[in-house]
Design a protein around this motif. Structure first.
Motif, PDB file in Angstrom:
ATOM      1  N   TYR A  73       4.061   4.072   2.163  1.00 21.18           N
ATOM      2  CA  TYR A  73       3.549   2.726   1.944  1.00 21.18           C
ATOM      3  C   TYR A  73       4.674   1.701   1.915  1.00 21.18           C
ATOM      4  O   TYR A  73       4.484   0.544   2.280  1.00 21.18           O
ATOM      5  CB  TYR A  73       2.741   2.660   0.656  1.00 21.18           C
ATOM      6  CG  TYR A  73       1.938   1.400   0.573  1.00 21.18           C
ATOM      7  CD1 TYR A  73       0.755   1.276   1.295  1.00 21.18           C
ATOM      8  CD2 TYR A  73       2.381   0.309  -0.157  1.00 21.18           C
ATOM      9  CE1 TYR A  73       0.024   0.102   1.261  1.00 21.18           C
ATOM     10  CE2 TYR A  73       1.663  -0.863  -0.195  1.00 21.18           C
ATOM     11  CZ  TYR A  73       0.478  -0.963   0.520  1.00 21.18           C
ATOM     12  OH  TYR A  73      -0.242  -2.121   0.487  1.00 21.18           O
ATOM     13  N   ALA A  93       5.268  -0.184   5.139  1.00 19.14           N
ATOM     14  CA  ALA A  93       4.357  -1.325   5.162  1.00 19.14           C
ATOM     15  C   ALA A  93       3.655  -1.744   6.433  1.00 19.14           C
ATOM     16  O   ALA A  93       3.044  -0.950   7.085  1.00 19.14           O
ATOM     17  CB  ALA A  93       5.016  -2.504   4.504  1.00 19.14           C
ATOM     18  N   LEU A 122       0.411   0.019   8.376  1.00 19.99           N
ATOM     19  CA  LEU A 122      -0.915  -0.230   7.820  1.00 19.99           C
ATOM     20  C   LEU A 122      -1.833  -0.836   8.877  1.00 19.99           C
ATOM     21  O   LEU A 122      -3.009  -0.494   8.964  1.00 19.99           O
ATOM     22  CB  LEU A 122      -0.817  -1.168   6.621  1.00 19.99           C
ATOM     23  CG  LEU A 122      -0.142  -0.567   5.379  1.00 19.99           C
ATOM     24  CD1 LEU A 122      -0.122  -1.590   4.252  1.00 19.99           C
ATOM     25  CD2 LEU A 122      -0.867   0.684   4.935  1.00 19.99           C
ATOM     26  N   ASN A 177      -8.868  -5.633  -5.156  1.00 23.65           N
ATOM     27  CA  ASN A 177      -7.520  -5.490  -4.633  1.00 23.65           C
ATOM     28  C   ASN A 177      -7.437  -4.265  -3.739  1.00 23.65           C
ATOM     29  O   ASN A 177      -7.226  -3.153  -4.203  1.00 23.65           O
ATOM     30  CB  ASN A 177      -6.517  -5.386  -5.789  1.00 23.65           C
ATOM     31  CG  ASN A 177      -5.085  -5.553  -5.314  1.00 23.65           C
ATOM     32  OD1 ASN A 177      -4.706  -5.057  -4.263  1.00 23.65           O
ATOM     33  ND2 ASN A 177      -4.288  -6.265  -6.096  1.00 23.65           N
ATOM     34  N   GLN A 178      -7.608  -4.486  -2.453  1.00 24.05           N
ATOM     35  CA  GLN A 178      -7.627  -3.381  -1.506  1.00 24.05           C
ATOM     36  C   GLN A 178      -6.299  -2.637  -1.481  1.00 24.05           C
ATOM     37  O   GLN A 178      -6.251  -1.416  -1.394  1.00 24.05           O
ATOM     38  CB  GLN A 178      -7.953  -3.904  -0.107  1.00 24.05           C
ATOM     39  CG  GLN A 178      -8.087  -2.799   0.940  1.00 24.05           C
ATOM     40  CD  GLN A 178      -8.074  -3.364   2.344  1.00 24.05           C
ATOM     41  OE1 GLN A 178      -7.497  -4.414   2.583  1.00 24.05           O
ATOM     42  NE2 GLN A 178      -8.700  -2.671   3.276  1.00 24.05           N
ATOM     43  N   THR A 179      -5.195  -3.371  -1.578  1.00 23.17           N
ATOM     44  CA  THR A 179      -3.882  -2.740  -1.496  1.00 23.17           C
ATOM     45  C   THR A 179      -3.665  -1.766  -2.641  1.00 23.17           C
ATOM     46  O   THR A 179      -3.226  -0.630  -2.440  1.00 23.17           O
ATOM     47  CB  THR A 179      -2.761  -3.802  -1.494  1.00 23.17           C
ATOM     48  OG1 THR A 179      -2.952  -4.672  -0.383  1.00 23.17           O
ATOM     49  CG2 THR A 179      -1.399  -3.147  -1.405  1.00 23.17           C
ATOM     50  N   LYS A 180      -3.989  -2.181  -3.871  1.00 19.68           N
ATOM     51  CA  LYS A 180      -3.824  -1.289  -5.025  1.00 19.68           C
ATOM     52  C   LYS A 180      -4.744  -0.077  -4.915  1.00 19.68           C
ATOM     53  O   LYS A 180      -4.370   1.039  -5.283  1.00 19.68           O
ATOM     54  CB  LYS A 180      -4.089  -2.049  -6.326  1.00 19.68           C
ATOM     55  CG  LYS A 180      -2.950  -2.955  -6.741  1.00 19.68           C
ATOM     56  CD  LYS A 180      -3.185  -3.521  -8.145  1.00 19.68           C
ATOM     57  CE  LYS A 180      -1.991  -4.357  -8.592  1.00 19.68           C
ATOM     58  NZ  LYS A 180      -2.191  -4.907  -9.956  1.00 19.68           N
ATOM     59  N   TYR A 183      -5.830   1.254  -2.137  1.00 21.60           N
ATOM     60  CA  TYR A 183      -5.250   2.121  -1.115  1.00 21.60           C
ATOM     61  C   TYR A 183      -4.079   2.927  -1.677  1.00 21.60           C
ATOM     62  O   TYR A 183      -3.951   4.130  -1.430  1.00 21.60           O
ATOM     63  CB  TYR A 183      -4.777   1.296   0.083  1.00 21.60           C
ATOM     64  CG  TYR A 183      -3.986   2.133   1.057  1.00 21.60           C
ATOM     65  CD1 TYR A 183      -4.634   2.954   1.968  1.00 21.60           C
ATOM     66  CD2 TYR A 183      -2.597   2.141   1.013  1.00 21.60           C
ATOM     67  CE1 TYR A 183      -3.907   3.765   2.820  1.00 21.60           C
ATOM     68  CE2 TYR A 183      -1.871   2.941   1.862  1.00 21.60           C
ATOM     69  CZ  TYR A 183      -2.527   3.756   2.772  1.00 21.60           C
ATOM     70  OH  TYR A 183      -1.817   4.564   3.596  1.00 21.60           O
ATOM     71  N   GLU A 184      -3.204   2.277  -2.436  1.00 22.77           N
ATOM     72  CA  GLU A 184      -2.062   2.963  -3.026  1.00 22.77           C
ATOM     73  C   GLU A 184      -2.525   4.116  -3.915  1.00 22.77           C
ATOM     74  O   GLU A 184      -1.948   5.208  -3.911  1.00 22.77           O
ATOM     75  CB  GLU A 184      -1.211   1.978  -3.832  1.00 22.77           C
ATOM     76  CG  GLU A 184      -0.450   0.972  -2.988  1.00 22.77           C
ATOM     77  CD  GLU A 184       0.241  -0.078  -3.824  1.00 22.77           C
ATOM     78  OE1 GLU A 184      -0.051  -0.169  -5.042  1.00 22.77           O
ATOM     79  OE2 GLU A 184       1.081  -0.819  -3.273  1.00 22.77           O
ATOM     80  N   MET A 201      -7.063   2.089   5.793  1.00 24.27           N
ATOM     81  CA  MET A 201      -7.567   0.751   5.479  1.00 24.27           C
ATOM     82  C   MET A 201      -8.066   0.135   6.781  1.00 24.27           C
ATOM     83  O   MET A 201      -7.322  -0.561   7.479  1.00 24.27           O
ATOM     84  CB  MET A 201      -6.473  -0.120   4.869  1.00 24.27           C
ATOM     85  CG  MET A 201      -6.111   0.249   3.453  1.00 24.27           C
ATOM     86  SD  MET A 201      -5.366  -1.134   2.510  1.00 24.27           S
ATOM     87  CE  MET A 201      -3.984  -1.587   3.532  1.00 24.27           C
ATOM     88  N   ASN A 214      -8.868  -7.836   5.807  1.00 22.76           N
ATOM     89  CA  ASN A 214      -8.387  -7.686   4.441  1.00 22.76           C
ATOM     90  C   ASN A 214      -9.471  -7.737   3.369  1.00 22.76           C
ATOM     91  O   ASN A 214      -9.158  -7.904   2.198  1.00 22.76           O
ATOM     92  CB  ASN A 214      -7.344  -8.774   4.144  1.00 22.76           C
ATOM     93  CG  ASN A 214      -6.135  -8.659   5.036  1.00 22.76           C
ATOM     94  OD1 ASN A 214      -5.493  -7.622   5.063  1.00 22.76           O
ATOM     95  ND2 ASN A 214      -5.838  -9.711   5.779  1.00 22.76           N
TER      96      ASN A 214
END
Length: 288
Positions: free
Chosen positions: A14, A17, A21, A68-71, A73-74, A103, A141
Motif C-alpha cells: 500500500y 500507492a 491502486l 473512508n474507503q482507504t482505511k 481497504y488497508e 478497490m 472514490n
C-alpha cells in the motif's frame, strides 16, 4: 484477563500507492457477479457468487465503505496478510480468502440497484445496504471493496461461542455454544452427512486443532466473537477474520472455554442422532 496486541504494520504494497491502486481499480468486472440469486450478508459485507464460475465454488465479498474507503481497504489488506500467515503457521487451518482485496471503480447505477435488491440476512434486507440510489453517480472514490473468496460449502452450520459473566460476574467466566440463524436446518445438515462416526471423529480432530490455534498468541484475538463454519464432513472453516484486527479483547476463563467446546461436541452429537433440532436459515426464508 485482557491482552493488548501489537500494532500491525501496514503492507509495503500500500505504501507504493496511487498507480498500483488505480491498476487494481480497473481489474474488477461487475459483470462477474451473479445478481440472479440472493447474497448472504452480515452487518457490513455480503457474499455474491461468481457468474463465471459454473461450479459455484467461488464468489466475492463486497463492502460499501461509506466513510473512508482507504482505511477500509488497508484493514482488508492487513487481514489478507494475517490470513496468509495463519495458514502458513498452522497446517490444516481453513479460511475462504483467495486473493488480496481490490478497490474497484464503483458500479453503474443499475448494478447498484441489483446489489441492494439481492441483500439477504437477519435484519439486513433494505434498499440502501450498498448506498442510496437517488442522485447516485459512480466515481473512482465512493467506496467499494471487493475480494475473491471460496464459496461456503452447503449445507453448513455456522457455530458460535458466547462468553459472559457467571455467579461471580466476571466477564468470560461462562461459555455457551450456539448455532447461528444463517446455518442450515439441522435436519437438512444431518441428512447430508454420509458417515456420522467419521463426521464426529473429524470434528473432534478439527476442534483440537482450533484450540491449538487459539493458544497461539499471534492469533488469539480469534477468541473475539468466536465462530466458525462447519461442513458436512466435520471440517472447520474459520470465518469473519476481521477479528484478527482486534487490538484488545478478553480471554474466556478456562471454565468458559471448556463449556464452549464441550457444548459444541454435545450439540453436534445431538444433531447427528436427531435429538437436537434447529430451523436455521429456513426460518428466515419463511419470513420473506
Amino acid at each position: 484477563r485482557s491482552t493488548q496486541l501489537p500494532n500491525l504494520l501496514l503492507p509495503a504494497f500500500y505504501d507504493s500507492a496511487a498507480s498500483e491502486l488505480q491498476f487494481r481499480r480497473e481489474q474488477f468486472d461487475w459483470n462477474d457477479l451473479d445478481l440472479t440469486q440472493r447474497a448472504s450478508c452480515g452487518m457490513t459485507k455480503c457474499f455474491f457468487a461468481s457468474a463465471r464460475d459454473g461450479g459455484g465454488e467461488e464468489g466475492y465479498l463486497i463492502q460499501h465503505s461509506k466513510r473512508n474507503q482507504t482505511k477500509t481497504y488497508e484493514k482488508w489488506q492487513r487481514i489478507w496478510e494475517r490470513a496468509e500467515e495463519l495458514t502458513s503457521n498452522h497446517n490444516g487451518i481453513r479460511h475462504f480468502l483467495l486473493d488480496p482485496p481490490l478497490m474497484p471503480v464503483d458500479p453503474p447505477l443499475e448494478v447498484l440497484k441489483k446489489l441492494n435488491a439481492m441483500v439477504f440476512g437477519p435484519g439486513r434486507t433494505n434498499n440502501h445496504y450498498f448506498g442510496k440510489t437517488k442522485r447516485y453517480r459512480a466515481t473512482p472514490n465512493v467506496g467499494f471493496i471487493v475480494q475473491r473468496v471460496k464459496a461456503a460449502p452447503t449445507p453448513s452450520l455456522i457455530s458460535r461461542c458466547y462468553f459472559f459473566g457467571g455467579e461471580k460476574k466476571k466477564k468470560g467466566e461462562e461459555g455457551r455454544f450456539k448455532l447461528d440463524d444463517l446455518s442450515a436446518s439441522t435436519d437438512k445438515f444431518r441428512l447430508a452427512v454420509s458417515d456420522e462416526n467419521a463426521f464426529m471423529s473429524t470434528f473432534e480432530t478439527e476442534l483440537r486443532r482450533t484450540i491449538k490455534l487459539l493458544a497461539d498468541e499471534r492469533f488469539s484475538s480469534l477468541w473475539k466473537d468466536f465462530q466458525f463454519l462447519l461442513d458436512n464432513q466435520g471440517r472447520i472453516h474459520h470465518i469473519d477474520l476481521d477479528r484478527m484486527e482486534e487490538r484488545t479483547f478478553r480471554y474466556p476463563s478456562k471454565k468458559g472455554a471448556k463449556q464452549c467446546f464441550d457444548g459444541a461436541l454435545s450439540k453436534l452429537a445431538g444433531v447427528m442422532n436427531g435429538n437436537y433440532t434447529f430451523a436455521g436459515i429456513e426460518k428466515l426464508e419463511k419470513k420473506e
